[in-house]
Design a protein around this motif. Structure first.
Motif, PDB file in Angstrom:
ATOM      1  N   THR A 100       0.838  -1.209   0.000  1.00  0.00           N
ATOM      2  CA  THR A 100       0.000   0.000   0.000  1.00  0.00           C
ATOM      3  C   THR A 100       0.870   1.255   0.000  1.00  0.00           C
ATOM      4  OG1 THR A 100      -1.769  -1.159   1.173  1.00  0.00           O
ATOM      5  CG2 THR A 100      -1.802   1.255   1.224  1.00  0.00           C
ATOM      6  N   MET A 101       1.886   1.278   0.844  1.00  0.00           N
ATOM      7  CA  MET A 101       2.774   2.442   0.903  1.00  0.00           C
ATOM      8  C   MET A 101       3.552   2.618  -0.403  1.00  0.00           C
ATOM      9  SD  MET A 101       4.244   2.267   4.820  1.00  0.00           S
ATOM     10  CE  MET A 101       5.002   3.884   4.693  1.00  0.00           C
ATOM     11  N   ALA A 147       8.646   2.617   4.151  1.00  0.00           N
ATOM     12  CA  ALA A 147       8.009   1.322   3.925  1.00  0.00           C
ATOM     13  C   ALA A 147       9.020   0.186   4.020  1.00  0.00           C
ATOM     14  CB  ALA A 147       7.323   1.310   2.556  1.00  0.00           C
ATOM     15  N   VAL A 148      10.169   0.360   3.385  1.00  0.00           N
ATOM     16  CA  VAL A 148      11.206  -0.677   3.433  1.00  0.00           C
ATOM     17  C   VAL A 148      11.731  -0.842   4.854  1.00  0.00           C
ATOM     18  CG1 VAL A 148      13.516  -1.296   2.629  1.00  0.00           C
ATOM     19  CG2 VAL A 148      11.874  -0.322   1.030  1.00  0.00           C
ATOM     20  N   SER A 149      11.952   0.270   5.537  1.00  0.00           N
ATOM     21  CA  SER A 149      12.489   0.215   6.898  1.00  0.00           C
ATOM     22  C   SER A 149      11.540  -0.527   7.837  1.00  0.00           C
ATOM     23  CB  SER A 149      12.742   1.639   7.403  1.00  0.00           C
ATOM     24  OG  SER A 149      13.207   1.621   8.735  1.00  0.00           O
ATOM     25  N   ARG A 150      10.243  -0.233   7.742  1.00  0.00           N
ATOM     26  CA  ARG A 150       9.264  -0.908   8.614  1.00  0.00           C
ATOM     27  C   ARG A 150       9.209  -2.401   8.321  1.00  0.00           C
ATOM     28  NH1 ARG A 150       3.947   3.139   8.818  1.00  0.00           N
ATOM     29  NH2 ARG A 150       4.930   4.794  10.073  1.00  0.00           N
ATOM     30  N   ALA A 151       9.200  -2.755   7.044  1.00  0.00           N
ATOM     31  CA  ALA A 151       9.127  -4.175   6.686  1.00  0.00           C
ATOM     32  C   ALA A 151      10.367  -4.924   7.162  1.00  0.00           C
ATOM     33  CB  ALA A 151       8.955  -4.316   5.176  1.00  0.00           C
ATOM     34  N   LYS A 152      11.534  -4.333   6.997  1.00  0.00           N
ATOM     35  CA  LYS A 152      12.771  -4.993   7.428  1.00  0.00           C
ATOM     36  C   LYS A 152      12.845  -5.074   8.958  1.00  0.00           C
ATOM     37  CE  LYS A 152      16.677  -4.358   5.265  1.00  0.00           C
ATOM     38  NZ  LYS A 152      16.877  -5.642   4.554  1.00  0.00           N
ATOM     39  N   ASP A 153      12.309  -4.065   9.649  1.00  0.00           N
ATOM     40  CA  ASP A 153      12.290  -4.106  11.112  1.00  0.00           C
ATOM     41  C   ASP A 153      11.426  -5.251  11.617  1.00  0.00           C
ATOM     42  OD1 ASP A 153      13.996  -1.991  11.317  1.00  0.00           O
ATOM     43  OD2 ASP A 153      12.435  -0.481  11.654  1.00  0.00           O
TER      44      ASP A 153
END
Length: 397
Positions: A100-101, A147-153
């Motif tokens: 979505t992001m 978005a990438v940072s949240r998913a990787k976290d």
């Protein structure tokens, strides 16, 4: 599970694993008739076959001989299924929010491009249009980064991910890598496509780059650069997403710039351009100075010939590394006409005003043609090199 005979248990396990009697027979090096007789309880498998059967169906030898699963095994199986469902739900929800992001980032990128074109060609304010586009692209890039940072976290911090199997992790990395790459790639492409508009530094009505010049000269070069970046950067980026590192090290990068053949050929081409550009300053009537004009032109042509000769000598000398240098050497030869285009940009002409005078004449459009030609040749050969490497890696895999 109700108590079954060994044969019924073998048949149930076989069907649960989606196997035929022939599949089981092939795995155990027996006939399918033997498997059929086991399942009809006409005979029991040999003791030597029991361990292989148990390993094939993921049960213990004790469970196979008893004809049923142990209660503890059933409980562990249900627990594993519950964890797998939780992991799957976590992955799906994380990827859903991430996608979505990314879609929002892509829409903002394209909205900035539309605004830039509308303001430039609708109101003839190309600088304002490009400034607004920068704001849109900055927002799009920030959203993609978040978005990438949240998913990787979530991937690194959530303990449930430790229960994920290889297929789930691969799917997560592929979605994370491909979607985020397209987000950053779109921002880069939009900025590159819009860059020619800032070449016109004046910002008043009627002064904007003509659409035909933009589409023929700049857009064609931009498209080739965009394709080249895709071919060269996608796989390293996907590897970084999956493993946290790039497949290239400093030695690989240094080796690209330490190609002796390319360095010498490019240097000869540049010196030839320099000779052609300064030669017209010595075009005067008679004397040694006039000789320098002819000598510099001959010297420029000699440098171009030397580039070709050096290529053949280098290839003949380095037979073992011929495949490594061949494509780049041919590319450098095709770059030589850019020197001839540059030579046309500077000439001198005799003009009659009050009396006959020698005027210094610059045709700067030919310098632009030389740069565009240089870029087109370089990009085309880089695309060929990327395609060859891609096919080579496919064969190796």
């Amino acid at each position: 599970m109700a108590k079954n005979s060994i044969g019924q248990f073998i048949a149930a396990l076989r069907k649960a694993n989606g196997m035929t009697q022939q599949n089981v027979a092939d795995r155990l090096n027996v006939s399918n008739k033997a498997v059929s007789r086991w399942e009809r309880d006409e005979c029991a498998p040999d003791l030597s076959v029991i361990p292989a059967l148990a390993e094939m169906f993921g049960v213990t030898c004790d469970e196979l001989l008893k004809g049923e699963r142990n209660r503890e095994s059933d409980a562990d199986g249900k627990k594993d299924i519950k964890f797998k469902k939780q992991v799957e739900n976590l992955i799906n929800s994380t990827l859903s929010r991430f996608k979505t992001m990314i879609w929002v980032s892509l829409l903002i990128s394209f909205a900035g491009l539309i605004c830039m074109f509308g303001i430039s060609y609708g109101f003839y304010r190309n600088i304002i249009g490009f400034t607004i586009l920068l704001l849109f692209e900055a927002c799009a890039a920030v959203i993609a980064i978040v978005a990438v940072s949240r998913a990787k976290d979530i991937k690194t911090d959530n303990e449930l991910f430790e229960m994920a199997d290889a297929a789930q992790i691969t799917r997560f990395n592929n979605v994370l890598g491909s979607f985020s790459f397209w987000a950053f790639y779109t921002v880069f492409s939009v900025l590159l496509i819009s860059l020619p508009f800032v070449l016109n530094s004046f910002n008043f009505v009627g002064f904007v780059i003509p659409i035909y010049s933009y589409s023929i000269v700049f857009l064609s070069v931009d498209v080739m650069i965009i394709i080249l970046v895709y071919l060269k950067c996608r796989n390293p980026y996907m590897n970084w997403i999956a493993n946290g590192c790039f497949p290239y090290n400093s030695k690989n990068i240094i080796s690209v710039f330490s190609n002796k053949l390319t360095l010498v050929q490019i240097a000869l081409t540049v010196f030839a351009v320099f000779a052609f550009l300064i030669a017209p300053y010595f075009k005067v009537a008679g004397g040694f100075i006039s000789f320098l004009y002819e000598a510099l032109n001959v010297f420029g042509i000699a440098l171009m010939v030397a580039s070709v000769v050096f290529f053949f000598v280098f290839i003949l000398k380095h037979k073992q590394e011929r495949s490594r240098y061949l494509l780049s050497g041919i590319r450098n030869i095709f770059l030589l006409p850019s020197a001839l285009l540059a030579s046309v940009s500077h000439t001198t002409e005799w003009r009659l005003a009050e009396h006959l005078e020698l005027y210094d004449v610059w045709r700067k459009e030919y310098l632009l043609y030389a740069v565009v030609y240089f870029a087109v040749v370089f990009i085309l050969f880089s695309l060929i090199d990327a395609f060859v490497n891609y096919k080579r890696s496919e064969k190796q895999n």
